[in-house]
Motif scaffolding. Structure first.
Motif, PDB file in Angstrom:
ATOM      1  N   ASP A   1      13.386  33.350 -44.124  1.00  0.00           N
ATOM      2  CA  ASP A   1      12.362  32.388 -44.519  1.00  0.00           C
ATOM      3  C   ASP A   1      11.648  32.929 -45.747  1.00  0.00           C
ATOM      4  O   ASP A   1      10.805  33.827 -45.648  1.00  0.00           O
ATOM      5  CB  ASP A   1      11.379  32.178 -43.360  1.00  0.00           C
ATOM      6  N   THR A   2      11.976  32.413 -46.910  1.00  0.00           N
ATOM      7  CA  THR A   2      11.450  32.958 -48.162  1.00  0.00           C
ATOM      8  C   THR A   2      10.035  32.475 -48.469  1.00  0.00           C
ATOM      9  O   THR A   2       9.431  32.944 -49.442  1.00  0.00           O
ATOM     10  CB  THR A   2      12.369  32.596 -49.342  1.00  0.00           C
TER      11      THR A   2
ATOM     12  N   PRO B   1      17.420  30.114 -47.277  1.00  0.00           N
ATOM     13  CA  PRO B   1      17.084  30.484 -48.664  1.00  0.00           C
ATOM     14  C   PRO B   1      17.762  29.599 -49.699  1.00  0.00           C
ATOM     15  O   PRO B   1      17.242  29.424 -50.805  1.00  0.00           O
ATOM     16  CB  PRO B   1      17.586  31.929 -48.770  1.00  0.00           C
ATOM     17  N   ASN B   2      18.912  29.033 -49.346  1.00  0.00           N
ATOM     18  CA  ASN B   2      19.656  28.213 -50.287  1.00  0.00           C
ATOM     19  C   ASN B   2      19.073  26.817 -50.445  1.00  0.00           C
ATOM     20  O   ASN B   2      19.538  26.037 -51.285  1.00  0.00           O
ATOM     21  CB  ASN B   2      21.113  28.118 -49.840  1.00  0.00           C
ATOM     22  N   ILE B   3      18.071  26.509 -49.641  1.00  0.00           N
ATOM     23  CA  ILE B   3      17.296  25.274 -49.813  1.00  0.00           C
ATOM     24  C   ILE B   3      15.950  25.610 -50.458  1.00  0.00           C
ATOM     25  O   ILE B   3      15.545  24.999 -51.445  1.00  0.00           O
ATOM     26  CB  ILE B   3      17.063  24.583 -48.452  1.00  0.00           C
ATOM     27  N   MET B   4      15.287  26.610 -49.906  1.00  0.00           N
ATOM     28  CA  MET B   4      13.929  26.928 -50.360  1.00  0.00           C
ATOM     29  C   MET B   4      13.894  27.428 -51.793  1.00  0.00           C
ATOM     30  O   MET B   4      13.075  26.978 -52.612  1.00  0.00           O
ATOM     31  CB  MET B   4      13.311  27.982 -49.432  1.00  0.00           C
TER      32      MET B   4
ATOM     33  N   ILE C   1      11.459  22.987 -40.179  1.00  0.00           N
ATOM     34  CA  ILE C   1      11.598  23.386 -41.581  1.00  0.00           C
ATOM     35  C   ILE C   1      12.432  22.361 -42.344  1.00  0.00           C
ATOM     36  O   ILE C   1      12.093  21.979 -43.477  1.00  0.00           O
ATOM     37  CB  ILE C   1      12.239  24.782 -41.674  1.00  0.00           C
ATOM     38  N   ALA C   2      13.516  21.900 -41.726  1.00  0.00           N
ATOM     39  CA  ALA C   2      14.383  20.923 -42.390  1.00  0.00           C
ATOM     40  C   ALA C   2      13.639  19.617 -42.665  1.00  0.00           C
ATOM     41  O   ALA C   2      13.793  19.017 -43.735  1.00  0.00           O
ATOM     42  CB  ALA C   2      15.614  20.661 -41.533  1.00  0.00           C
TER      43      ALA C   2
ATOM     44  N   ASN D   1      12.226  26.864 -57.355  1.00  0.00           N
ATOM     45  CA  ASN D   1      12.522  27.119 -58.764  1.00  0.00           C
ATOM     46  C   ASN D   1      12.515  25.835 -59.583  1.00  0.00           C
ATOM     47  O   ASN D   1      12.030  25.809 -60.717  1.00  0.00           O
ATOM     48  CB  ASN D   1      13.870  27.815 -58.907  1.00  0.00           C
ATOM     49  N   LYS D   2      13.071  24.757 -59.016  1.00  0.00           N
ATOM     50  CA  LYS D   2      13.127  23.497 -59.756  1.00  0.00           C
ATOM     51  C   LYS D   2      11.728  22.923 -59.934  1.00  0.00           C
ATOM     52  O   LYS D   2      11.396  22.389 -61.009  1.00  0.00           O
ATOM     53  CB  LYS D   2      14.026  22.482 -59.029  1.00  0.00           C
ATOM     54  N   TYR D   3      10.908  23.021 -58.915  1.00  0.00           N
ATOM     55  CA  TYR D   3       9.533  22.522 -59.021  1.00  0.00           C
ATOM     56  C   TYR D   3       8.765  23.309 -60.081  1.00  0.00           C
ATOM     57  O   TYR D   3       7.996  22.740 -60.868  1.00  0.00           O
ATOM     58  CB  TYR D   3       8.844  22.640 -57.662  1.00  0.00           C
TER      59      TYR D   3
END
Length: 558
Positions: free
Chosen positions: A186-187, A48-51, A116-117, A56-58
């Motif tokens: 997995d968000t 979640p700390n990547i997704m 995913i990465a 949000n930034k996009y």
């Protein structure tokens, strides 16, 4: 999204995991006590700390300055960056921070997490090179090895790397194995490996098209391979999205505004751009009233009026004692069934032209947008009662159906395949894909039942040209303006013009390298700046009007 409720708990748990690992490793030589070991820690907790930050930034780009550039919105307060492209140097720290976290997933033992990465690595580096140009890539993320001034790779190298990472990710997801995944982390897709496979392949289509003018053979073969696989996003429920909980400023729909109750100034600042609004009105687009609200007070021409302009708002034709009112007051009257108008005499009125439509947007790049359409209260005193606001949907801090951060959509994929077919790629029928792109966008915004009426309109019915296709894709990219910007750079479509307030008569094409990079990695940043094409509109090379490699030599967008 229900999983966002546990975000802070996940962060805390991750910290505890890291501290525990540190305790066990303190006596081992050459291993940092401040690093979580991927071999023994839970990779799910970092997901979640990547997704979430990247989604949000996009959304932030697609709802802010880029949305103004692409004339989806305009601001009538604090409007320099959105309306006039007055951009400062932009740092990319959030992206590289996410990439460092992403390395944890990439080094984990689980293939699903590695897939995913790789997908997120491709998405993040794709954003970096899309927005800035050349960037640290092959030498990035090596601070632990003492490399603190990484060289910049060319856009060509980065785009090819993005494509290869997505191909590797797709191969992993094709196995159907999501071993090691724990529910709740997995968000995007809740551990659904099939949807991740479609997501990775859909991003491949995006990036093959991105380089289609510079690397046409690579693009054609790649697009056709993905199309022939049949594995890509095909329905709006498969869109790569996050929702918002809405319980605090950190997890609500950005900008608007459960916590912004005093004056609702943030909400009132954002207005529809007249460019988009005119297109929606011309075709009676069913998305119009999902996105935007009618003006609270409509102008009415009346040649019998004994003065140029009414002094007061009329309620059901009868003058009130209000020259203006705040939007709460006006909305209450409208909700009770009253019609609010103001009249002017077109024969004696000598001010700026007045728009008498029920839906009114702000023209792009106005010098003083807060004065538009006879606003009696310029300067953010209260709302401009003669210009449309966003619909009430955007007043809320969350909405699980429509208020989402979206990374890519099935609608976008359909338009990609339509354009590919127009280019002569073997991707099926362009008309079918074009119509599907529109249908999927209507589906995503809850108005699919109006598809038959809408597609039957002469302006919307398929005409077989790129301008019509890109125009409909531009409309469908509402809240995803970043992708519309990439299309505009590549094609010059839709035919958008800068307004009078812009420093230059054309739209910008890149972000300015940030001050931190220019300070801490000066030599390599300056070498990258030398490779930009300094155009006649660029005061200096590191400028929003300098062209990066991907559009150099194409004659686009201007």
């Amino acid at each position: 999204m229900k999983h966002l409720k546990t975000l802070y708990q996940l962060l805390s748990a991750l910290l505890l995991t890291g501290l525990s690992s540190c305790t066990n490793l303190l006596n081992e030589a050459n291993i940092s006590p401040n690093v979580v070991d991927p071999a023994v820690s839970n990779p799910n907790m970092i997901m979640p700390n990547i997704m979430v930050p990247m989604a949000n930034k996009y959304l932030d780009w697609g709802w802010g300055n880029i949305s103004g550039t692409m004339q989806h919105i305009q601001h009538d307060g604090w409007y320099g960056g959105v309306n006039h492209y007055e951009w400062a140097p932009e740092d990319w720290n959030i992206y590289y921070d996410a990439l460092r976290n992403n390395e944890f997933l990439l080094k984990s033992s689980g293939k699903f997490h590695q897939g995913i990465a790789l997908t997120m690595k491709a998405f993040i580096f794709g954003n970096i090179t899309d927005f800035w140009g050349d960037a640290p890539y092959t030498e990035s993320l090596k601070g632990d090895k003492g490399l603190f001034e990484p060289q910049y790779d060319s856009q060509e190298v980065i785009y090819k790397g993005v494509i290869e990472d997505l191909k590797q990710a797709a191969a992993i997801f094709a196995t159907g194995d999501n071993s090691g995944y724990l529910s709740g982390y997995d968000t995007f897709y809740g551990g659904d490996v099939v949807k991740w496979h479609k997501f990775a392949n859909s991003l491949l289509l995006r990036y093959y098209l991105r380089v289609s003018e510079k690397l046409p053979d690579l693009a054609k073969a790649g697009v056709e391979a993905v199309y022939n696989s049949g594995v890509y996003l095909t329905s709006s429920p498969e869109d790569a999205t996050i929702s918002f909980v809405g319980s605090s400023a950190s997890n609500m729909w950005p900008y608007i505004f459960k916590l912004d109750q005093v004056g609702q100034s943030n909400f009132r600042r954002i207005k529809p751009a007249q460019t988009l609004l005119s297109q929606l009105m011309k075709t009676q687009d069913p998305r119009l009233q999902v996105w935007f609200a009618p003006v609270h007070v409509q102008w009415v021409a009346d040649k019998s009026l004994p003065k140029p302009v009414d002094d007061y708002i009329r309620k059901d034709g009868v003058p009130t004692n209000m020259a203006y009112a705040d939007d709460v007051t006006l909305k209450a009257l409208i909700t009770d069934g009253h019609k609010l108008t103001k009249r002017f005499n077109p024969d004696t009125y000598t001010g700026a032209p007045l728009d008498t439509n029920l839906f009114v947007g702000v023209p792009a790049g106005m010098r003083w947008p807060d004065t538009y359409n006879g606003n009696p209260t310029p300067g953010q005193t209260v709302e401009n009662q003669h210009v449309s606001q966003l619909s009430d949907l955007y007043r809320y801090s969350n909405d699980n159906r429509f208020l989402k951060g979206k990374l890519i959509s099935a609608s976008e994929v359909a338009f990609i395949l339509a354009e590919a077919a127009l280019k002569g790629y073997q991707t099926g029928n362009a008309k079918t894909h074009y119509e599907n792109g529109i249908r999927l966008s209507l589906q995503a915004w809850g108005v699919e039942e109006q598809y038959d009426r809408f597609i039957g309109r002469p302006e919307v019915a398929y005409q077989g040209n790129l301008e019509q296709l890109i125009t409909q894709k531009w409309i469908s990219s509402w809240t995803m303006s970043a992708e519309a910007w990439m299309d505009f750079r590549r094609t010059g479509l839709p035919r958008l013009e800068a307004g009078a307030g812009s420093a230059q008569p054309v739209l910008p094409v890149r972000f300015i390298y940030g001050d931190k990079e220019l300070s801490l990695n000066r030599h390599n940043a300056n070498e990258a700046i030398k490779k930009l094409e300094k155009t006649q509109y660029a005061i200096q090379p590191n400028n929003q009007w300098s062209k990066p490699w991907v559009i150099q030599g194409t004659g686009k967008p201007w």
